[in-house]
Write a protein that holds these residues in place. Structure first.
Motif, PDB file in Angstrom:
ATOM      1  N   LEU A 134       2.079 -27.824  11.570  1.00  0.00           N
ATOM      2  CA  LEU A 134       0.805 -28.517  11.769  1.00  0.00           C
ATOM      3  C   LEU A 134       0.691 -29.712  10.834  1.00  0.00           C
ATOM      4  N   LYS A 135      -0.014 -30.731  11.287  1.00  0.00           N
ATOM      5  CA  LYS A 135      -0.209 -31.949  10.503  1.00  0.00           C
ATOM      6  C   LYS A 135      -1.614 -31.957   9.903  1.00  0.00           C
ATOM      7  N   TRP A 136      -1.690 -32.301   8.623  1.00  0.00           N
ATOM      8  CA  TRP A 136      -2.984 -32.308   7.958  1.00  0.00           C
ATOM      9  C   TRP A 136      -4.019 -33.209   8.621  1.00  0.00           C
ATOM     10  N   PRO A 137      -3.686 -34.429   9.006  1.00  0.00           N
ATOM     11  CA  PRO A 137      -4.724 -35.282   9.617  1.00  0.00           C
ATOM     12  C   PRO A 137      -5.356 -34.651  10.857  1.00  0.00           C
ATOM     13  N   GLU A 138      -4.535 -34.041  11.711  1.00  0.00           N
ATOM     14  CA  GLU A 138      -5.063 -33.414  12.923  1.00  0.00           C
ATOM     15  C   GLU A 138      -5.921 -32.189  12.580  1.00  0.00           C
ATOM     16  N   LEU A 139      -5.452 -31.410  11.617  1.00  0.00           N
ATOM     17  CA  LEU A 139      -6.218 -30.230  11.214  1.00  0.00           C
ATOM     18  C   LEU A 139      -7.592 -30.616  10.673  1.00  0.00           C
ATOM     19  N   TRP A 140      -7.609 -31.577   9.762  1.00  0.00           N
ATOM     20  CA  TRP A 140      -8.883 -31.974   9.168  1.00  0.00           C
ATOM     21  C   TRP A 140      -9.802 -32.640  10.189  1.00  0.00           C
ATOM     22  N   ALA A 141      -9.234 -33.365  11.128  1.00  0.00           N
ATOM     23  CA  ALA A 141     -10.062 -33.973  12.179  1.00  0.00           C
ATOM     24  C   ALA A 141     -10.739 -32.887  13.013  1.00  0.00           C
ATOM     25  N   ASP A 142     -10.005 -31.813  13.314  1.00  0.00           N
ATOM     26  CA  ASP A 142     -10.592 -30.697  14.064  1.00  0.00           C
ATOM     27  C   ASP A 142     -11.685 -30.014  13.250  1.00  0.00           C
ATOM     28  N   VAL A 143     -11.429 -29.833  11.958  1.00  0.00           N
ATOM     29  CA  VAL A 143     -12.434 -29.204  11.099  1.00  0.00           C
ATOM     30  C   VAL A 143     -13.703 -30.042  11.072  1.00  0.00           C
ATOM     31  N   ARG A 144     -13.562 -31.361  10.902  1.00  0.00           N
ATOM     32  CA  ARG A 144     -14.716 -32.245  10.847  1.00  0.00           C
ATOM     33  C   ARG A 144     -15.528 -32.186  12.141  1.00  0.00           C
ATOM     34  N   SER A 145     -14.850 -32.246  13.275  1.00  0.00           N
ATOM     35  CA  SER A 145     -15.533 -32.224  14.567  1.00  0.00           C
ATOM     36  C   SER A 145     -16.251 -30.897  14.800  1.00  0.00           C
ATOM     37  N   LEU A 146     -15.571 -29.797  14.504  1.00  0.00           N
ATOM     38  CA  LEU A 146     -16.159 -28.477  14.738  1.00  0.00           C
ATOM     39  C   LEU A 146     -17.291 -28.189  13.754  1.00  0.00           C
ATOM     40  N   LEU A 147     -17.159 -28.640  12.517  1.00  0.00           N
ATOM     41  CA  LEU A 147     -18.238 -28.429  11.559  1.00  0.00           C
ATOM     42  C   LEU A 147     -19.479 -29.212  11.968  1.00  0.00           C
ATOM     43  N   ASP A 148     -19.299 -30.425  12.458  1.00  0.00           N
ATOM     44  CA  ASP A 148     -20.437 -31.217  12.936  1.00  0.00           C
ATOM     45  C   ASP A 148     -21.144 -30.513  14.092  1.00  0.00           C
ATOM     46  N   GLU A 149     -20.363 -29.978  15.035  1.00  0.00           N
ATOM     47  CA  GLU A 149     -20.966 -29.284  16.177  1.00  0.00           C
ATOM     48  C   GLU A 149     -21.627 -27.990  15.727  1.00  0.00           C
ATOM     49  N   HIS A 150     -20.990 -27.284  14.816  1.00  0.00           N
ATOM     50  CA  HIS A 150     -21.601 -26.072  14.265  1.00  0.00           C
ATOM     51  C   HIS A 150     -22.952 -26.399  13.638  1.00  0.00           C
ATOM     52  N   ASN A 151     -23.003 -27.441  12.831  1.00  0.00           N
ATOM     53  CA  ASN A 151     -24.242 -27.799  12.151  1.00  0.00           C
ATOM     54  C   ASN A 151     -25.334 -28.173  13.140  1.00  0.00           C
ATOM     55  N   ARG A 152     -24.939 -28.871  14.190  1.00  0.00           N
ATOM     56  CA  ARG A 152     -25.922 -29.244  15.215  1.00  0.00           C
ATOM     57  C   ARG A 152     -26.520 -28.005  15.874  1.00  0.00           C
ATOM     58  N   LEU A 153     -25.682 -27.050  16.227  1.00  0.00           N
ATOM     59  CA  LEU A 153     -26.164 -25.836  16.892  1.00  0.00           C
ATOM     60  C   LEU A 153     -26.961 -24.955  15.932  1.00  0.00           C
ATOM     61  N   GLU A 154     -26.555 -24.925  14.674  1.00  0.00           N
ATOM     62  CA  GLU A 154     -27.311 -24.145  13.699  1.00  0.00           C
ATOM     63  C   GLU A 154     -28.710 -24.737  13.517  1.00  0.00           C
ATOM     64  N   ARG A 155     -28.802 -26.054  13.421  1.00  0.00           N
ATOM     65  CA  ARG A 155     -30.120 -26.694  13.296  1.00  0.00           C
ATOM     66  C   ARG A 155     -30.973 -26.427  14.531  1.00  0.00           C
ATOM     67  N   ARG A 156     -30.339 -26.398  15.687  1.00  0.00           N
ATOM     68  CA  ARG A 156     -31.092 -26.105  16.914  1.00  0.00           C
ATOM     69  C   ARG A 156     -31.612 -24.667  16.894  1.00  0.00           C
ATOM     70  N   MET A 157     -30.786 -23.727  16.414  1.00  0.00           N
ATOM     71  CA  MET A 157     -31.249 -22.342  16.322  1.00  0.00           C
ATOM     72  C   MET A 157     -32.445 -22.237  15.381  1.00  0.00           C
ATOM     73  N   VAL A 158     -32.380 -22.931  14.257  1.00  0.00           N
ATOM     74  CA  VAL A 158     -33.490 -22.913  13.303  1.00  0.00           C
ATOM     75  C   VAL A 158     -34.756 -23.476  13.946  1.00  0.00           C
ATOM     76  N   ALA A 159     -34.625 -24.593  14.645  1.00  0.00           N
ATOM     77  CA  ALA A 159     -35.791 -25.201  15.300  1.00  0.00           C
ATOM     78  C   ALA A 159     -36.402 -24.268  16.338  1.00  0.00           C
ATOM     79  N   GLU A 160     -35.560 -23.593  17.111  1.00  0.00           N
ATOM     80  CA  GLU A 160     -36.060 -22.681  18.133  1.00  0.00           C
ATOM     81  C   GLU A 160     -36.704 -21.449  17.514  1.00  0.00           C
ATOM     82  N   LEU A 161     -36.152 -20.971  16.412  1.00  0.00           N
ATOM     83  CA  LEU A 161     -36.764 -19.832  15.729  1.00  0.00           C
ATOM     84  C   LEU A 161     -38.147 -20.191  15.202  1.00  0.00           C
ATOM     85  N   ILE A 162     -38.282 -21.388  14.649  1.00  0.00           N
ATOM     86  CA  ILE A 162     -39.581 -21.824  14.156  1.00  0.00           C
ATOM     87  C   ILE A 162     -40.574 -21.942  15.316  1.00  0.00           C
ATOM     88  N   ARG A 163     -40.076 -22.367  16.466  1.00  0.00           N
ATOM     89  CA  ARG A 163     -40.958 -22.546  17.625  1.00  0.00           C
ATOM     90  C   ARG A 163     -41.360 -21.210  18.254  1.00  0.00           C
TER      91      ARG A 163
END
Length: 234
Positions: free
Chosen positions: A105-134
């Motif tokens: 495996l190549k580090w640049p590709e691995l870190w790019a995947d981590v960055r993309s997935l962490l961003d999507e994770h954070n978006r969905l987590e924030r959405r869960m928090v917003a829905e729980l508050i609602r």
């Protein structure tokens, strides 16, 4: 303090902390006098992220399923992303320590995947928090930040993508791996960062609440603030 503020602020702070740890792991660590800095920075990010993923699955996912009209769909999307992120973290760990299956495996590709997935994770987590508050019960939601902190404190510190993530099997798996991870952490001298503590949830006096336009009328609040007077002797 408005309903859900503690949970929102704590999740935001945790996500910022994970982003900062990721940026630190991506920095070049080429000081010949400190050859293990790269390992330490990456390992710290892996530990903090793995622990947070387990806490979200243990606390937020269950509440979303109970509280939201369409909670199952959102939880499905979140768990899919969380598993993909955890699997990628496992590849990062394998690459970091030279495991045979991850050498190619190549580090640049691995870190790019981590960055993309962490961003999507954070978006969905924030959405869960917003829905729980609602949709969630206010008293329950206001206690979730503390439950998240407790779950992170006692959660696994390594990625375990192949084990169950929800239900009783998920709970048993998290407990088993948390115990095993602590044994290995101690054996390896691994430094595990503390999770982000929950934002304090308290109200000032009733008068102070009124003056800041946040009249929650906390039953434990005093009518006015009492400050001790300090007198100095001549």
């Amino acid at each position: 303090m408005t309903h859900g503020h503690t949970l929102t602020m704590t999740v935001d702070a945790t996500q910022r902390s994970l982003d900062q740890r990721l940026r630190h792991a991506l920095l070049p660590h080429d000081n010949p006098r400190r050859p293990r800095d790269h390992y330490a920075a990456t390992d710290t990010f892996l530990a903090a992220t793995s622990r947070h993923l387990a806490a979200v699955e243990a606390v937020l996912v269950a509440e979303v399923r109970r509280s939201m009209p369409d909670g199952e769909s959102l939880c499905h999307d979140y768990l899919h992303t969380a598993r993909e992120l955890e699997l990628t973290l496992a590849w990062v760990k394998g690459k970091l320590y030279g495991e045979a299956h991850a050498i190619y495996l190549k580090w640049p590709e691995l870190w790019a995947d981590v960055r993309s997935l962490l961003d999507e994770h954070n978006r969905l987590e924030r959405r869960m928090v917003a829905e729980l508050i609602r949709h969630g019960d206010p008293r329950t939601v206001d206690g979730l930040a503390r439950r998240m902190f407790d779950a992170e404190t006692h959660g696994p510190t390594r990625p375990h993508p192949r084990t169950p993530h929800t239900g009783l099997l998920g709970l048993a798996s998290r407990r088993m791996w948390a115990l095993a991870d602590r044994v290995w952490d101690a054996a390896e001298g691994r430094v595990i960062p503390d999770p982000v503590p929950p934002t304090p949830h308290r109200h000032d006096s009733l008068v102070a609440q009124y003056l800041v336009a946040d009249p929650k009328f906390d039953a434990s609040a005093t009518v006015v603030d009492h400050h001790k007077r300090h007198t100095s002797s001549d």
